[in-house]
Scaffold this motif. Structure first.
Motif, PDB file in Angstrom:
ATOM      1  N   LEU A   1      -4.635   8.242  -4.925  1.00  0.00           N
ATOM      2  CA  LEU A   1      -3.962   8.497  -3.433  1.00  0.00           C
ATOM      3  C   LEU A   1      -3.875   9.908  -3.175  1.00  0.00           C
ATOM      4  O   LEU A   1      -3.644  10.388  -2.256  1.00  0.00           O
ATOM      5  CB  LEU A   1      -2.640   7.542  -3.412  1.00  0.00           C
ATOM      6  CG  LEU A   1      -2.642   6.156  -3.575  1.00  0.00           C
ATOM      7  CD1 LEU A   1      -1.366   5.575  -3.487  1.00  0.00           C
ATOM      8  CD2 LEU A   1      -3.590   5.619  -2.825  1.00  0.00           C
ATOM      9  N   SER A   2      -3.527  10.770  -4.364  1.00  0.00           N
ATOM     10  CA  SER A   2      -3.314  12.078  -4.248  1.00  0.00           C
ATOM     11  C   SER A   2      -3.689  12.765  -5.592  1.00  0.00           C
ATOM     12  O   SER A   2      -3.475  12.292  -6.596  1.00  0.00           O
ATOM     13  CB  SER A   2      -1.920  12.621  -3.949  1.00  0.00           C
ATOM     14  OG  SER A   2      -1.623  13.616  -3.753  1.00  0.00           O
TER      15      SER A   2
ATOM     16  N   GLN B   1      -3.182   3.956  -7.243  1.00  0.00           N
ATOM     17  CA  GLN B   1      -2.773   2.730  -7.200  1.00  0.00           C
ATOM     18  C   GLN B   1      -4.057   1.808  -6.916  1.00  0.00           C
ATOM     19  O   GLN B   1      -5.089   2.064  -6.144  1.00  0.00           O
ATOM     20  CB  GLN B   1      -1.919   2.549  -5.735  1.00  0.00           C
ATOM     21  CG  GLN B   1      -1.537   0.980  -5.255  1.00  0.00           C
ATOM     22  CD  GLN B   1      -0.927   0.762  -4.228  1.00  0.00           C
ATOM     23  OE1 GLN B   1      -1.131   1.802  -3.033  1.00  0.00           O
ATOM     24  NE2 GLN B   1       0.089  -0.098  -4.155  1.00  0.00           N
TER      25      GLN B   1
ATOM     26  N   ARG C   1      -7.328   3.583  -6.717  1.00  0.00           N
ATOM     27  CA  ARG C   1      -7.465   4.510  -5.817  1.00  0.00           C
ATOM     28  C   ARG C   1      -6.731   5.654  -6.211  1.00  0.00           C
ATOM     29  O   ARG C   1      -5.608   5.589  -6.610  1.00  0.00           O
ATOM     30  CB  ARG C   1      -7.178   3.998  -4.406  1.00  0.00           C
ATOM     31  CG  ARG C   1      -8.272   2.863  -3.778  1.00  0.00           C
ATOM     32  CD  ARG C   1      -7.800   2.269  -2.820  1.00  0.00           C
ATOM     33  NE  ARG C   1      -6.337   1.770  -2.698  1.00  0.00           N
ATOM     34  CZ  ARG C   1      -5.132   2.122  -2.283  1.00  0.00           C
ATOM     35  NH1 ARG C   1      -5.343   3.011  -1.345  1.00  0.00           N
ATOM     36  NH2 ARG C   1      -4.305   1.319  -2.294  1.00  0.00           N
TER      37      ARG C   1
ATOM     38  N   ASN D   1       0.988  -1.156   0.062  1.00  0.00           N
ATOM     39  CA  ASN D   1       0.083   0.019   0.023  1.00  0.00           C
ATOM     40  C   ASN D   1       0.741   1.278   0.089  1.00  0.00           C
ATOM     41  O   ASN D   1       1.764   1.435   0.816  1.00  0.00           O
ATOM     42  CB  ASN D   1      -1.050   0.056   1.064  1.00  0.00           C
ATOM     43  CG  ASN D   1      -2.080   1.071   1.279  1.00  0.00           C
ATOM     44  OD1 ASN D   1      -1.665   2.165   1.086  1.00  0.00           O
ATOM     45  ND2 ASN D   1      -3.326   0.645   1.563  1.00  0.00           N
TER      46      ASN D   1
ATOM     47  N   GLN E   1      -0.352   4.657   0.123  1.00  0.00           N
ATOM     48  CA  GLN E   1      -0.676   5.690   0.670  1.00  0.00           C
ATOM     49  C   GLN E   1       0.189   6.483   1.694  1.00  0.00           C
ATOM     50  O   GLN E   1       0.265   7.973   1.321  1.00  0.00           O
ATOM     51  CB  GLN E   1      -1.884   5.505   1.750  1.00  0.00           C
ATOM     52  CG  GLN E   1      -2.676   6.423   2.139  1.00  0.00           C
ATOM     53  CD  GLN E   1      -3.512   7.293   0.916  1.00  0.00           C
ATOM     54  OE1 GLN E   1      -4.349   6.904   0.296  1.00  0.00           O
ATOM     55  NE2 GLN E   1      -2.983   8.437   0.604  1.00  0.00           N
ATOM     56  N   GLY E   2       1.046   5.759   2.247  1.00  0.00           N
ATOM     57  CA  GLY E   2       2.014   6.736   3.213  1.00  0.00           C
ATOM     58  C   GLY E   2       3.008   7.488   2.206  1.00  0.00           C
ATOM     59  O   GLY E   2       3.438   8.443   2.363  1.00  0.00           O
ATOM     60  N   ASP E   3       3.530   6.552   1.195  1.00  0.00           N
ATOM     61  CA  ASP E   3       4.295   7.105   0.310  1.00  0.00           C
ATOM     62  C   ASP E   3       3.699   8.308  -0.630  1.00  0.00           C
ATOM     63  O   ASP E   3       4.544   9.278  -0.864  1.00  0.00           O
ATOM     64  CB  ASP E   3       4.768   6.154  -1.009  1.00  0.00           C
ATOM     65  CG  ASP E   3       5.631   4.839  -0.028  1.00  0.00           C
ATOM     66  OD1 ASP E   3       6.586   5.001  -0.031  1.00  0.00           O
ATOM     67  OD2 ASP E   3       4.853   3.708   0.449  1.00  0.00           O
ATOM     68  N   ALA E   4       2.466   8.170  -0.881  1.00  0.00           N
ATOM     69  CA  ALA E   4       1.782   9.552  -1.667  1.00  0.00           C
ATOM     70  C   ALA E   4       1.933  10.428  -0.738  1.00  0.00           C
ATOM     71  O   ALA E   4       2.214  11.831  -1.029  1.00  0.00           O
ATOM     72  CB  ALA E   4       0.425   8.913  -1.690  1.00  0.00           C
ATOM     73  N   ARG E   5       1.685  10.635   0.457  1.00  0.00           N
ATOM     74  CA  ARG E   5       1.684  11.844   1.519  1.00  0.00           C
ATOM     75  C   ARG E   5       3.316  12.172   1.338  1.00  0.00           C
ATOM     76  O   ARG E   5       3.409  13.318   1.499  1.00  0.00           O
ATOM     77  CB  ARG E   5       1.590  11.362   3.022  1.00  0.00           C
ATOM     78  CG  ARG E   5       0.055  10.778   3.221  1.00  0.00           C
ATOM     79  CD  ARG E   5      -1.081  11.962   3.071  1.00  0.00           C
ATOM     80  NE  ARG E   5      -1.400  12.317   1.767  1.00  0.00           N
ATOM     81  CZ  ARG E   5      -2.048  11.512   1.081  1.00  0.00           C
ATOM     82  NH1 ARG E   5      -2.706  10.597   1.356  1.00  0.00           N
ATOM     83  NH2 ARG E   5      -2.509  12.006  -0.278  1.00  0.00           N
TER      84      ARG E   5
END
Length: 423
Positions: free
Chosen positions: A90-91, A85, A88, A55, A57-61
């Protein structure tokens, strides 16, 4: 040549201009959306994915934080980035300003000019028409455009739809682009292709085109009786829910929130007005869109809107047809990460550290952009910016390396904390 013999050609040229330029406006308000796929969330696709990555999501932030630091350090006018991804988003957000003079903030709905990212839309529309049996990938251009000729008449008869979309026309790179930039009308340049020297037989070599690529717009008009731009609106923009996507400079400037082009002057960035020329070749460079819309387009190319872009269409348009080794040397990340470069139908296909990466870049005066995705890993990125620097391209390897868990490389030239490094 007597003047009287020019009138039929001029009349034909004007007809071609109308066919290709078509409705360079916003999406038709009278068009009814296709009932399926017309939402901003990607349709669910069930498929086995042995290359599924963790996942992100944290990398997108973290990418958002890096993008902010990057913009602060480089002092670019504006930019927008989307990361996806597994269907979804993510950003999808903006950075910087739409105009250095006004300071208006770039938002997720800010409209950018896409330049050659438009080529993927032309290939997808063609794929839809192939599925509708309006034409075929191997349909000769001469079948629908009998007046079209290359210098070698027999070569003209061999040129196919697939040759056009894979830049295998047989012409030298960017034939007549400078004339287009000098405001010579597209129809006259399309006619002048009959005088252009051939470097090979069509289908046998690669030469990137904008004028010749836009012949696909004439083909669309010939087989549908409708303008190319309207066909894209009806068959792609509306079904996907790309609500702000348009064609043409008038539509760009009519939107309430659009990014002005910027060039670098002696004292810094200077904003200006969009140049009209490449809007005259809509299949090659005519689309405007926001980063929100481009996140949808990215997920559609990753297979999450199968009711609009079928798996077979995506397989066909993403299958490489011709080698393009020159693309391996055009930037730092390409020379370090790519082992192979090819062109498919409206898309570049790279081998990135052993993985398939679909890509396209675009650039016109004051705007640049890129789109890239890993189809097997179901991960992608779009970056749009309103300046002529190539530096934001470094966001691509920064994201793809994270997706593939490749050890860190300071592509953005920031220090370890993500803040601006001292020069």
């Amino acid at each position: 040549m007597p003047k009287s013999s020019r009138f039929p050609k001029i009349f034909a040229a004007v007809t071609v201009l109308l066919a290709t330029a078509g409705l360079s406006t916003a999406v038709s308000q009278n068009s009814k959306p296709v009932p399926t796929g017309n939402n901003t969330q990607a349709a669910s696709v069930t498929r086995a994915n042995p290359n599924r990555v963790r996942n992100l999501q944290g990398d997108a932030r973290e990418m958002e934080r890096l993008a902010e630091a990057f913009m602060q350090k480089k002092k670019f006018p504006g930019m927008a980035m989307a990361l996806v991804q597994d269907g979804r988003v993510l950003s999808a957000r903006g950075y910087g300003v739409t105009d250095i003079r006004t300071g208006q903030t770039v938002r997720s709905d800010t409209i950018f000019r896409l330049a050659s990212l438009s080529k993927g839309f032309a290939a997808s529309l063609t794929g839809i028409l192939v599925e509708e049996q309006a034409l075929g990938w191997d349909t000769p251009i001469s079948k629908q455009l009998p007046a079209f000729k290359l210098r070698d008449y027999s070569a003209s008869q061999k040129l196919t739809v697939s040759d056009i979309l894979s830049h295998q026309v047989g012409l030298a790179k960017n034939t007549y682009d400078r004339d287009l930039e000098s405001s010579i009308p597209y129809p006259l340049l399309a006619e002048r292709l009959s005088d252009a020297p051939l470097t090979c037989t069509p289908g046998e070599c690669y030469g990137y085109q904008n004028i010749a690529y836009s012949l696909i717009g004439d083909m669309v008009f010939a087989v549908t009786g409708d303008f190319y731009t309207h066909q894209v609106e009806e068959k792609i923009f509306i079904p996907l829910g790309m609500k702000s996507a348009t064609y043409g400079r008038v539509s760009l400037m009519a939107s309430g929130n659009w990014a002005r082009p910027h060039s670098y002057g002696g004292k810094g960035w200077v904003s200006g007005m969009p140049n009209e020329n490449y809007y005259h070749v809509p299949p090659a460079a005519g689309v405007n869109a926001s980063i929100t819309d481009m996140a949808i387009w990215l997920n559609a190319q990753l297979g999450h809107y199968p009711d609009v872009l079928s798996p077979e269409l995506l397989r066909k348009t993403h299958t490489p047809l011709v080698n393009t080794p020159g693309e391996l040397r055009s930037s730092g990340w390409r020379s370090e990460r790519l082992s192979r470069a090819e062109y498919a139908l409206g898309w570049r296909v790279f081998t990135y550290q052993g993985r398939k990466l679909i890509f396209h870049g675009g650039a016109v005066r004051g705007y640049r952009g890129l789109i890239a995705f890993l189809p097997e890993e179901d991960v992608g990125i779009v970056v749009l910016w309103n300046s002529e620097s190539a530096a934001p391209s470094a966001l691509l390897p920064a994201w793809i390396d994270r997706a593939l868990s490749i050890p860190g490389r300071n592509w953005l030239e920031l220090d370890d904390s993500g803040t601006a490094a001292q020069d």
